[in-house]
Write a protein that holds these residues in place. Structure first.
Motif, PDB file in Angstrom:
ATOM      1  N   ASN A   1       0.826  -1.219   0.000  1.00 23.19           N
ATOM      2  CA  ASN A   1       0.000   0.000   0.000  1.00 23.19           C
ATOM      3  C   ASN A   1       0.857   1.264   0.000  1.00 23.19           C
ATOM      4  O   ASN A   1       0.518   2.251   0.624  1.00 23.19           O
ATOM      5  CB  ASN A   1      -0.946   0.016   1.201  1.00 23.19           C
ATOM      6  CG  ASN A   1      -2.126  -0.915   0.981  1.00 23.19           C
ATOM      7  OD1 ASN A   1      -2.191  -1.609  -0.038  1.00 23.19           O
ATOM      8  ND2 ASN A   1      -3.065  -0.918   1.905  1.00 23.19           N
TER       9      ASN A   1
ATOM     10  N   GLN B   1       1.159  -3.379  -7.326  1.00 23.49           N
ATOM     11  CA  GLN B   1       1.127  -4.169  -6.094  1.00 23.49           C
ATOM     12  C   GLN B   1       0.778  -5.635  -6.370  1.00 23.49           C
ATOM     13  O   GLN B   1       1.435  -6.527  -5.832  1.00 23.49           O
ATOM     14  CB  GLN B   1       0.150  -3.552  -5.099  1.00 23.49           C
ATOM     15  CG  GLN B   1       0.106  -4.291  -3.793  1.00 23.49           C
ATOM     16  CD  GLN B   1      -0.294  -3.381  -2.644  1.00 23.49           C
ATOM     17  OE1 GLN B   1       0.460  -2.531  -2.215  1.00 23.49           O
ATOM     18  NE2 GLN B   1      -1.493  -3.551  -2.150  1.00 23.49           N
TER      19      GLN B   1
ATOM     20  N   LEU C   1       2.999  -8.659  -5.042  1.00 21.25           N
ATOM     21  CA  LEU C   1       2.380  -9.389  -3.927  1.00 21.25           C
ATOM     22  C   LEU C   1       1.826 -10.732  -4.365  1.00 21.25           C
ATOM     23  O   LEU C   1       2.004 -11.738  -3.686  1.00 21.25           O
ATOM     24  CB  LEU C   1       1.260  -8.537  -3.322  1.00 21.25           C
ATOM     25  CG  LEU C   1       0.520  -9.129  -2.129  1.00 21.25           C
ATOM     26  CD1 LEU C   1       1.454  -9.259  -0.938  1.00 21.25           C
ATOM     27  CD2 LEU C   1      -0.675  -8.270  -1.758  1.00 21.25           C
TER      28      LEU C   1
ATOM     29  N   VAL D   1      -4.741  -1.047  11.203  1.00 20.01           N
ATOM     30  CA  VAL D   1      -3.618  -1.289  10.296  1.00 20.01           C
ATOM     31  C   VAL D   1      -2.617  -2.218  10.972  1.00 20.01           C
ATOM     32  O   VAL D   1      -2.066  -3.128  10.357  1.00 20.01           O
ATOM     33  CB  VAL D   1      -2.959   0.043   9.871  1.00 20.01           C
ATOM     34  CG1 VAL D   1      -1.568  -0.194   9.310  1.00 20.01           C
ATOM     35  CG2 VAL D   1      -3.827   0.730   8.831  1.00 20.01           C
ATOM     36  N   TRP D   2      -2.410  -2.020  12.280  1.00 18.00           N
ATOM     37  CA  TRP D   2      -1.477  -2.906  12.996  1.00 18.00           C
ATOM     38  C   TRP D   2      -2.079  -4.290  13.210  1.00 18.00           C
ATOM     39  O   TRP D   2      -1.388  -5.296  13.103  1.00 18.00           O
ATOM     40  CB  TRP D   2      -1.050  -2.286  14.330  1.00 18.00           C
ATOM     41  CG  TRP D   2       0.033  -1.270  14.121  1.00 18.00           C
ATOM     42  CD1 TRP D   2      -0.066   0.081  14.286  1.00 18.00           C
ATOM     43  CD2 TRP D   2       1.384  -1.513  13.680  1.00 18.00           C
ATOM     44  NE1 TRP D   2       1.125   0.692  13.967  1.00 18.00           N
ATOM     45  CE2 TRP D   2       2.031  -0.257  13.598  1.00 18.00           C
ATOM     46  CE3 TRP D   2       2.099  -2.661  13.332  1.00 18.00           C
ATOM     47  CZ2 TRP D   2       3.355  -0.121  13.187  1.00 18.00           C
ATOM     48  CZ3 TRP D   2       3.416  -2.527  12.922  1.00 18.00           C
ATOM     49  CH2 TRP D   2       4.028  -1.265  12.856  1.00 18.00           C
TER      50      TRP D   2
ATOM     51  N   ASN E   1      -1.644  -6.051  10.057  1.00 16.61           N
ATOM     52  CA  ASN E   1      -0.289  -6.083   9.501  1.00 16.61           C
ATOM     53  C   ASN E   1       0.079  -7.511   9.087  1.00 16.61           C
ATOM     54  O   ASN E   1      -0.040  -8.444   9.866  1.00 16.61           O
ATOM     55  CB  ASN E   1       0.710  -5.562  10.535  1.00 16.61           C
ATOM     56  CG  ASN E   1       2.120  -5.479   9.989  1.00 16.61           C
ATOM     57  OD1 ASN E   1       2.691  -6.475   9.563  1.00 16.61           O
ATOM     58  ND2 ASN E   1       2.670  -4.290   9.983  1.00 16.61           N
ATOM     59  N   PRO E   2       0.529  -7.693   7.829  1.00 12.85           N
ATOM     60  CA  PRO E   2       0.753  -9.057   7.339  1.00 12.85           C
ATOM     61  C   PRO E   2       1.865  -9.791   8.098  1.00 12.85           C
ATOM     62  O   PRO E   2       1.825 -11.003   8.221  1.00 12.85           O
ATOM     63  CB  PRO E   2       1.146  -8.869   5.876  1.00 12.85           C
ATOM     64  CG  PRO E   2       1.049  -7.432   5.569  1.00 12.85           C
ATOM     65  CD  PRO E   2       0.729  -6.669   6.805  1.00 12.85           C
ATOM     66  N   GLN E   3       2.860  -9.044   8.593  1.00 14.30           N
ATOM     67  CA  GLN E   3       3.996  -9.690   9.249  1.00 14.30           C
ATOM     68  C   GLN E   3       3.806  -9.794  10.763  1.00 14.30           C
ATOM     69  O   GLN E   3       4.046 -10.827  11.359  1.00 14.30           O
ATOM     70  CB  GLN E   3       5.278  -8.877   8.979  1.00 14.30           C
ATOM     71  CG  GLN E   3       5.781  -8.994   7.568  1.00 14.30           C
ATOM     72  CD  GLN E   3       6.341 -10.375   7.292  1.00 14.30           C
ATOM     73  OE1 GLN E   3       7.089 -10.925   8.108  1.00 14.30           O
ATOM     74  NE2 GLN E   3       5.989 -10.939   6.161  1.00 14.30           N
ATOM     75  N   LEU E   4       3.418  -8.667  11.378  1.00 10.98           N
ATOM     76  CA  LEU E   4       3.422  -8.598  12.841  1.00 10.98           C
ATOM     77  C   LEU E   4       2.018  -8.534  13.431  1.00 10.98           C
ATOM     78  O   LEU E   4       1.860  -8.440  14.635  1.00 10.98           O
ATOM     79  CB  LEU E   4       4.190  -7.347  13.314  1.00 10.98           C
ATOM     80  CG  LEU E   4       5.504  -7.034  12.602  1.00 10.98           C
ATOM     81  CD1 LEU E   4       5.977  -5.636  12.953  1.00 10.98           C
ATOM     82  CD2 LEU E   4       6.559  -8.046  13.013  1.00 10.98           C
TER      83      LEU E   4
ATOM     84  N   PRO F   1      -2.565 -11.160   3.544  1.00 12.90           N
ATOM     85  CA  PRO F   1      -2.349  -9.709   3.492  1.00 12.90           C
ATOM     86  C   PRO F   1      -3.703  -8.988   3.495  1.00 12.90           C
ATOM     87  O   PRO F   1      -4.255  -8.673   2.437  1.00 12.90           O
ATOM     88  CB  PRO F   1      -1.593  -9.492   2.182  1.00 12.90           C
ATOM     89  CG  PRO F   1      -1.590 -10.785   1.452  1.00 12.90           C
ATOM     90  CD  PRO F   1      -2.343 -11.802   2.244  1.00 12.90           C
TER      91      PRO F   1
ATOM     92  N   LEU G   1      -5.084  -6.064   4.064  1.00 10.11           N
ATOM     93  CA  LEU G   1      -5.425  -4.799   3.419  1.00 10.11           C
ATOM     94  C   LEU G   1      -4.837  -4.689   2.016  1.00 10.11           C
ATOM     95  O   LEU G   1      -5.043  -3.699   1.325  1.00 10.11           O
ATOM     96  CB  LEU G   1      -4.933  -3.625   4.269  1.00 10.11           C
ATOM     97  CG  LEU G   1      -5.704  -3.428   5.566  1.00 10.11           C
ATOM     98  CD1 LEU G   1      -4.987  -2.447   6.472  1.00 10.11           C
ATOM     99  CD2 LEU G   1      -7.116  -2.948   5.275  1.00 10.11           C
ATOM    100  N   GLN G   2      -4.074  -5.697   1.603  1.00  9.92           N
ATOM    101  CA  GLN G   2      -3.409  -5.595   0.317  1.00  9.92           C
ATOM    102  C   GLN G   2      -4.006  -6.526  -0.721  1.00  9.92           C
ATOM    103  O   GLN G   2      -3.984  -6.227  -1.907  1.00  9.92           O
ATOM    104  CB  GLN G   2      -1.903  -5.894   0.488  1.00  9.92           C
ATOM    105  CG  GLN G   2      -1.159  -4.837   1.265  1.00  9.92           C
ATOM    106  CD  GLN G   2      -1.339  -4.968   2.763  1.00  9.92           C
ATOM    107  OE1 GLN G   2      -1.611  -6.041   3.282  1.00  9.92           O
ATOM    108  NE2 GLN G   2      -1.179  -3.868   3.468  1.00  9.92           N
ATOM    109  N   ASP G   3      -4.522  -7.645  -0.277  1.00 18.29           N
ATOM    110  CA  ASP G   3      -5.120  -8.589  -1.206  1.00 18.29           C
ATOM    111  C   ASP G   3      -6.479  -8.035  -1.640  1.00 18.29           C
ATOM    112  O   ASP G   3      -7.375  -7.848  -0.813  1.00 18.29           O
ATOM    113  CB  ASP G   3      -5.289  -9.939  -0.490  1.00 18.29           C
ATOM    114  CG  ASP G   3      -5.860 -10.993  -1.426  1.00 18.29           C
ATOM    115  OD1 ASP G   3      -6.424 -10.600  -2.460  1.00 18.29           O
ATOM    116  OD2 ASP G   3      -5.739 -12.181  -1.105  1.00 18.29           O
TER     117      ASP G   3
ATOM    118  N   MET H   1      -6.618   3.679   6.211  1.00 19.98           N
ATOM    119  CA  MET H   1      -6.134   2.303   6.331  1.00 19.98           C
ATOM    120  C   MET H   1      -5.390   1.853   5.086  1.00 19.98           C
ATOM    121  O   MET H   1      -4.499   1.028   5.153  1.00 19.98           O
ATOM    122  CB  MET H   1      -7.298   1.351   6.628  1.00 19.98           C
ATOM    123  CG  MET H   1      -7.812   1.499   8.053  1.00 19.98           C
ATOM    124  SD  MET H   1      -9.260   0.498   8.366  1.00 19.98           S
ATOM    125  CE  MET H   1      -8.573  -1.143   8.326  1.00 19.98           C
ATOM    126  N   MET H   2      -5.759   2.414   3.932  1.00 19.23           N
ATOM    127  CA  MET H   2      -5.061   2.032   2.709  1.00 19.23           C
ATOM    128  C   MET H   2      -3.839   2.917   2.493  1.00 19.23           C
ATOM    129  O   MET H   2      -3.247   2.919   1.420  1.00 19.23           O
ATOM    130  CB  MET H   2      -5.990   2.122   1.501  1.00 19.23           C
ATOM    131  CG  MET H   2      -7.172   1.182   1.540  1.00 19.23           C
ATOM    132  SD  MET H   2      -6.692  -0.534   1.775  1.00 19.23           S
ATOM    133  CE  MET H   2      -5.997  -0.896   0.164  1.00 19.23           C
TER     134      MET H   2
END
Lengths: 450, 317
Positions: free
Chosen positions: A222, A420, A424, B151-152, B155-158, B174, B176-178, B261-262
């Motif tokens: 993002n 993205q 991704l 957002v946290w 979070n995809p990692q944490l 992911p 918010l990304q997918d 958020m984005m």
């Protein structure tokens, strides 16, 4: 509920005040509220008899904002003739909206910082006033003091519209402890030189083996800017051009573009680097010593130093033949004023010259000062790791000029929107680039709003 | 609620008078004399209302027929060109659809979950005040705070969600990304954030149901479920209508949480129409065109409201 409370409230008459008293009082209070700003305006006006009050807008809210604040305070103290007051606004599209609207209104701040690559969206529309180079020279700032690429970025149709404070190219930071353990430090204690994509992959793999988590940190989720910075760096290293002719079609080399993506995807293999980091997570990963290298801008240096990380940095290695790195510059501009005050203008020049000449402090925030007398000074050579990546200012590549490009612009956003899925989810990069081109062609076909 | 209050006031003041006509006659004159100061009291609101609502509305309509740019350039009258462009603009239609999709996805849980929460709290959970407080508390947060928190969490990692998934051996998502899940993620955050308001409305409505109705139902031999179906839910119908209307209007306006958020990234899956208007007008400088899209959106909201108004009027008639 309402039926129980209402009669009592309506029956209760205001006994303490008559209606007239209340009105008079209200009018007085209103009048007072209206007068208050005028009075404070007067008092600052009175103070201005000796020194010019300059208003200065900038979007520097990170560690560099503190440095800028120090620079302004010092300039104020060193000069009796002006007093600059900063207004700090959040970086990104809202900042540029506010700046543009202030200029349209003709009552803009005396001076502002903007990204040099945003100039094509501002200068042609008369949102900025040009700098008087003679007056600048009087204060010791001339074209010769800047690298040609950086100076020229501030020129539009022969007039100078922005004076760069710095260049902030995309660079490579690395953790010297991990690099040493990985055996990839040269005899000078710096990361070995890599000149091909395979070389760099090898170094990255060695780093991966030595690092707790990953060899490389790169956050892009993002975040159109981050995607654009890395891709454009590799793309330009391949010698490929990117043009956005107004009224025409976007022109770029699809083959080179796809190759750049293929390489980035090789790095994001979830071993060398994870493919699902956003920028903040990447910062966290590298600053906590979990990864060996970090692709970022020099503005992140204070974060790493505050984390007491053993950090060094270098320009992004030239992997595809031609040295190149994405960059932008923080630059001073004169937002358009309908009725500029001659004395204030003069003092604004003095302020800007003063900040430029003291910009070795600005280097403390990581950015590479654009004013070369500063970077050529022996004191700068002792400033580490800044001196290790100062050469990056010679290979800066700004966004292709168009009214919609530059930091915090629609352009980088659009790039992220279409790319993205490529990074991704493994979508086809060629298709992504074609969609991106189609979106750019629409923007180019629309009437230029500037 | 306002009409009820006004009605009560009328009763309270006019009630004691024996003869209604006489009361009105004697009150006529003082009321006229009070009109002057009355206007003075209303004037600030009227001025603000005219300056910041009526005038922008009219000016926006005018702008939608020009090619006005935010940078001051343009401003020529272009007739219906902006509207023609908008109706042919695939991005606008996609943004409109995203907005409708968000409204559908968010309104259903925001009504149902609020109802269930209110029923549970009223059903006599121990520590009632604590439940009430925790269900309502997120609503008090600013959208920026809510966005940061989620957002946290996403979070995809944490993030919290993925660590829970991974502890069960599931793959990380992911959120918010997918593009297939990003809108749903935003809906989840929105529900958590705003469900408390609807919950409160339901709670108030449940507490207003007369106890006699339950007593009567008990005498007729109704059990808990029968009472829920035949007393509580029918009594809550007007509140449900109100909540649905308010919720649809609120959801159609969605901007803050998407934008934040984005991380300001516009994606085809999450771009709502207000995000598109903001982007076109403020980042893209095209005030005229952005105004035209605003008015198209305005027309759509107006139609939806009118339809709702009609169906409501018919139901209560």
């Amino acid at each position: 509920m309402a039926s129980k409370t209402n009669p009592t409230t309506t029956n209760a008459r205001p006994t303490a005040f008559s209606r007239r008293q209340l009105l008079v009082g209200g009018a007085a209070a209103l009048g007072g509220a209206m007068l208050a700003p005028a009075l404070t305006g007067c008092s600052t006006g009175a103070a201005a008899s000796g020194e010019a009050q300059l208003s200065f807008w900038h979007p520097l809210t990170g560690g560099d904002g503190i440095t800028m604040s120090d620079l302004v305070t010092e300039a104020n103290q060193a000069n009796e003739t002006f007093n600059a007051e900063q207004t700090v606004l959040t970086w990104g599209p809202p900042y540029y909206t506010k700046l543009a609207m202030a200029s349209v209104g003709g009552r803009a701040p005396d001076v502002a910082v903007m990204h040099a690559a945003r100039l094509p969206g501002y200068a042609p529309g008369g949102l900025l006033d040009p700098w008087d180079t003679d007056l600048l020279a009087e204060f010791g700032v001339t074209e010769e003091d800047f690298a040609p690429r950086i100076w020229e970025k501030g020129v539009y149709e022969g007039d100078v519209y922005s004076i760069a404070l710095d260049a902030h190219p995309f660079i490579l930071m690395y953790n010297t402890d991990i690099a040493e353990a990985a055996g990839v430090l040269g005899s000078n204690g710096q990361l070995v030189e890599t000149t091909s994509p395979e070389d760099f992959l090898e170094v990255a793999r060695a780093m991966t083996d030595a690092a707790p988590a990953h060899g490389l940190s790169y956050g892009y989720l993002n975040d159109g800017a981050q995607m654009w910075r890395l891709w454009y760096t590799f793309y330009r290293q391949m010698g490929a051009e990117f043009e956005l002719p107004v009224g025409g079609k976007a022109k770029f080399d699809e083959e080179a573009g796809v190759a750049a993506f293929d390489y980035i995807r090789q790095l994001l293999d979830n071993e060398i680097a994870t493919s699902t980091n956003d920028y903040a997570t990447a910062v966290a990963e590298f600053s906590s010593g979990d990864s060996g290298m970090f692709l970022t801008g020099p503005w992140e240096l204070p974060t790493m130093q505050n984390a007491e990380l053993p950090v060094d940095a270098m320009p992004i290695p030239t992997l595809f033949g031609e040295p190149a790195a994405y960059a932008d510059s923080h630059a001073f501009v004169l937002p358009h004023q309908a009725f500029p005050d001659e004395n204030k203008r003069r003092e604004t020049y003095r302020l800007v010259a003063n900040i430029l000449q003291n910009s070795i402090k600005w280097a403390g925030a990581g950015h590479i000062p654009a004013y070369e007398p500063v970077t050529e000074d022996p004191a700068y050579g002792e400033l580490l790791p800044q001196a290790h990546y100062v050469q990056a200012s010679e290979i800066v590549n700004y966004d292709p000029p168009a009214w919609f490009t530059g930091s915090g612009s629609d352009f980088q956003n659009l790039f992220g929107q279409h790319m993205q899925p490529v990074l991704l989810a493994g979508a086809d990069p060629a298709a992504g680039l074609r969609d991106f081109k189609a979106a750019l062609d629409v923007l180019l076909s629309k009437p230029n709003p500037v | 609620m306002t009409t009820a209050a006004v009605g009560n006031r009328a009763v309270a003041t006019a009630g004691p008078a024996a003869d209604d006509a006489e009361a009105t006659a004697t009150r006529e004159r003082p009321r006229n004399r009070e009109n002057g100061p009355g206007w003075a009291f209303v004037a600030p609101l009227v001025v603000f209302f005219a300056l910041f609502l009526v005038w922008p509305l009219i000016h926006g309509l005018y702008l939608s027929f020009t090619d006005q740019s935010m940078t001051g350039a343009g401003g020529a009258f272009v007739g219906l060109a902006n509207y023609a462009e908008a109706f042919a603009d695939a991005e606008m239609w996609r943004a409109l659809w995203n907005t409708v999709w968000f409204t559908l996805l968010s309104t259903v849980p925001l009504v149902l979950i609020a109802l269930v929460m209110a029923l549970l709290v009223e059903a006599g959970l121990p520590g009632k005040w604590l439940w009430r407080l925790s269900f309502f508390m997120p609503f008090l947060l600013a959208s920026t705070v809510v966005s940061l928190i989620w957002v946290w969490i996403f979070n995809p990692q944490l993030g919290l969600v993925n660590s829970v998934l991974q502890s069960f051996g599931l793959a990380a998502v992911p959120w918010l990304q997918d593009p297939t899940v990003s809108m749903i993620s935003i809906v989840i955050a929105t529900v958590w954030w705003t469900v408390g308001f609807n919950f409160l409305l339901y709670l108030a409505a449940i507490q207003n149901i007369p106890e006699q109705q339950y007593e009567a139902a008990s005498i007729d031999g109704a059990g808990r479920w029968r009472k829920l179906w035949s007393v509580t839910l029918p009594q809550l119908a007007p509140t449900t209508m109100l909540i649905v209307i308010l919720q649809i209007l609120a959801s159609l306006k969605v901007f803050d949480q998407i934008y934040q958020m984005m991380n300001q990234l516009v994606t085809p899956a999450t771009q709502s129409v207000v995000v598109y208007i903001f982007d076109t007008g403020f980042t893209g400088y095209r005030f005229g065109y952005a105004s035209a899209i605003s008015y198209i959106f305005f027309a759509i909201v107006l139609i939806i409201s009118l339809v709702q108004f009609r169906t409501n009027a018919r139901r209560s008639a």
